[in-house]
Design a protein around this motif. Structure first.
Motif, mmCIF file in Angstrom:
data_model
loop_
_atom_site.group_PDB
_atom_site.id
_atom_site.type_symbol
_atom_site.label_atom_id
_atom_site.label_comp_id
_atom_site.label_asym_id
_atom_site.label_seq_id
_atom_site.Cartn_x
_atom_site.Cartn_y
_atom_site.Cartn_z
ATOM 1 N N LYS A 20 5.955 -6.346 7.274
ATOM 2 C CA LYS A 20 4.481 -6.428 7.447
ATOM 3 C C LYS A 20 4.084 -7.909 7.621
ATOM 4 C CE LYS A 20 3.395 -2.054 6.410
ATOM 5 N NZ LYS A 20 3.114 -1.185 7.448
ATOM 6 N N LEU A 75 -0.801 -9.167 -3.690
ATOM 7 C CA LEU A 75 -0.113 -8.368 -2.607
ATOM 8 C C LEU A 75 1.358 -7.972 -3.250
ATOM 9 C CD1 LEU A 75 -0.692 -9.795 0.861
ATOM 10 C CD2 LEU A 75 -1.341 -7.504 0.079
ATOM 11 N N LYS A 76 1.875 -9.168 -4.079
ATOM 12 C CA LYS A 76 3.102 -9.088 -4.656
ATOM 13 C C LYS A 76 2.935 -7.909 -5.724
ATOM 14 C CE LYS A 76 4.831 -13.669 -4.115
ATOM 15 N NZ LYS A 76 5.316 -15.019 -4.761
ATOM 16 N N TYR A 121 3.999 -5.829 -2.077
ATOM 17 C CA TYR A 121 4.283 -6.392 -0.912
ATOM 18 C C TYR A 121 4.474 -7.824 -0.834
ATOM 19 C CZ TYR A 121 2.271 -2.205 1.152
ATOM 20 O OH TYR A 121 1.933 -0.622 1.334
ATOM 21 N N SER A 175 7.684 -11.036 -0.272
ATOM 22 C CA SER A 175 8.983 -11.705 0.783
ATOM 23 C C SER A 175 10.112 -10.812 0.302
ATOM 24 C CB SER A 175 8.880 -13.207 0.714
ATOM 25 O OG SER A 175 9.893 -13.422 1.648
ATOM 26 N N GLN A 216 9.475 -8.486 2.567
ATOM 27 C CA GLN A 216 8.928 -7.376 3.390
ATOM 28 C C GLN A 216 7.582 -7.709 4.086
ATOM 29 O OE1 GLN A 216 10.442 -6.709 0.156
ATOM 30 N NE2 GLN A 216 12.153 -5.969 1.356
ATOM 31 N N VAL A 217 7.228 -9.026 3.382
ATOM 32 C CA VAL A 217 6.051 -9.724 4.155
ATOM 33 C C VAL A 217 6.242 -10.731 4.648
ATOM 34 C CG1 VAL A 217 3.480 -10.062 3.554
ATOM 35 C CG2 VAL A 217 4.566 -8.121 2.631
ATOM 36 N N ASP A 246 -0.233 -6.643 11.384
ATOM 37 C CA ASP A 246 -0.662 -5.588 10.677
ATOM 38 C C ASP A 246 -1.761 -5.831 10.033
ATOM 39 O OD1 ASP A 246 1.949 -3.722 10.903
ATOM 40 O OD2 ASP A 246 2.737 -5.724 10.233
ATOM 41 N N VAL A 282 -3.886 -4.096 -0.257
ATOM 42 C CA VAL A 282 -2.879 -3.235 -0.498
ATOM 43 C C VAL A 282 -3.324 -1.903 -0.075
ATOM 44 C CG1 VAL A 282 -1.740 -2.175 -2.566
ATOM 45 C CG2 VAL A 282 -1.927 -4.884 -2.397
ATOM 46 N N LEU A 341 -2.723 -1.480 3.602
ATOM 47 C CA LEU A 341 -1.326 -1.179 4.005
ATOM 48 C C LEU A 341 -0.891 -0.164 3.538
ATOM 49 C CD1 LEU A 341 -0.416 -4.881 2.825
ATOM 50 C CD2 LEU A 341 -0.509 -3.934 5.317
ATOM 51 N N LYS A 342 -1.413 0.647 2.582
ATOM 52 C CA LYS A 342 -0.935 1.942 2.084
ATOM 53 C C LYS A 342 -1.506 3.101 2.764
ATOM 54 C CE LYS A 342 0.794 0.868 -2.435
ATOM 55 N NZ LYS A 342 0.343 0.963 -3.887
#
Length: 321
Positions: free
Chosen positions: A31, A55-56, A60, A62, A64-65, A92, A275, A278-279
């Motif tokens: 992402k 985000l973590k 989400y 690193s 993956q981001v 994104d 979040v 992103l979902k």
């Protein structure tokens, strides 16, 4: 076919499925999130930290981001350039801290989701149509503080009757803060004096005229005003003029008192929204989140220099600089 052979085949199949599953996870698309900070002021940097941390927590992190971060230094030309660059990357999701930068980013990006924070009034600032639904590709968090509560706090320290508002035309956040003070001035028996400034040089020329005219100075979120803050603080302290704001990082720079949202919390609220998006959620379906925590902040050194006393109950609940 023996049971042993059948068992070995099943184990092989299971191992293959596990391997394929792991491979698919490892190869899941990264992402990519574009970030535009209006300036590198503390409030925006702290909001970014909160955004990344949330985000973590939402799953989400690193690697993956990937974050592509740009800081506009309070310059519209630079913010527009970065907005165009980020838009061209077709990311994104986008995160923007600050009203002015968010407005410029929104001009360039009409479909991809933009999540904002540290935005005083996103409706009157022209970013969205409503707090319940933006009706566009933006959503996020507002750091608006009730103007009457800010005035009640400031008036506990100095019962002023006139307040100069330093703001910059076309910087929507500072214009909105001026408007909010004007809307309540009659209820508080105040005279609000608009003081427009478009560059730092104007500030040094204008503020001497406030002596004897204004008993208080309201410091808005203008990037121009921020650049002239040392001169404003020095003038106000020497001339016994109360300074106050709704921006938390300004008290650390010498502004006397403020009632402010928590900057890290702003980023975390925006992170919760990111979040959701992103979902699969749509920005227009996510209401704007409001500040949950209001902080009382005072700069004791500035107040002492001006000779202002601070009520004990304010000191007890305030963060003191």
């Amino acid at each position: 076919m023996s049971k042993r052979f059948f068992g070995n085949q099943m184990v092989s199949i299971l191992l293959l499925l596990v391997t394929l599953s792991g491979s698919a996870y490892a190869q899941a698309p990264v992402k990519k999130i574009g970030v535009l900070l209006w300036t590198n002021d503390t409030r925006y940097e702290e909001s970014l930290k909160g955004f990344i941390e949330q985000l973590k927590e939402g799953g989400y992190a690193s690697p993956q981001v990937e974050f592509i971060v740009r800081r506009a230094a309070g310059k519209k030309v630079l913010a527009l350039q970065y907005s165009k660059e980020l838009a061209a990357l077709n990311l994104d999701l986008y995160y923007s801290a600050g009203t002015s930068g968010t407005g410029l980013l929104a001009r360039e990006i009409k479909e991809a989701p933009i999540v904002f924070a540290v935005v005083y009034d996103p409706v009157n600032g022209g970013l969205i149509q409503g707090l319940t639904s933006s009706k566009n590709n933006l959503t996020g968090a507002t750091n608006m503080v009730p103007t009457d509560k800010v005035l009640e706090l400031a008036l506990r320290i100095v019962p002023f009757k006139s307040v100069a508002v330093l703001y910059t035309p076309n910087e929507k956040n500072s214009e909105c803060q001026l408007k909010d003070l004007q809307l309540v001035q009659a209820a508080f028996g105040l005279s609000v004096i608009p003081v427009p400034v478009v560059n730092k040089t104007e500030i040094t020329k204008i503020i001497p005229f406030l002596r004897g005219m204004a008993q208080a100075i309201y410091v808005t979120g203008s990037s121009v005003v921020r650049k002239g803050l040392p001169d404003i603080v020095d003038f106000a302290n020497k001339n016994k003029i109360l300074t106050f704001s709704v921006l938390g990082d300004l008290m650390a720079e010498g502004v006397m008192v403020g009632l402010c949202g928590d900057d890290t919390e702003q980023g975390m609220l925006a992170g919760e929204t990111a979040v959701e998006i992103l979902k699969g959620a749509k920005p227009e379906d996510i209401p704007i989140k409001k500040a949950k925590t209001l902080l009382v902040l005072i700069n004791k050194k500035s107040l002492d220099t001006a000779g202002f006393s601070i009520p004990q109950d304010i000191i007890q609940k305030a963060k003191v600089f």
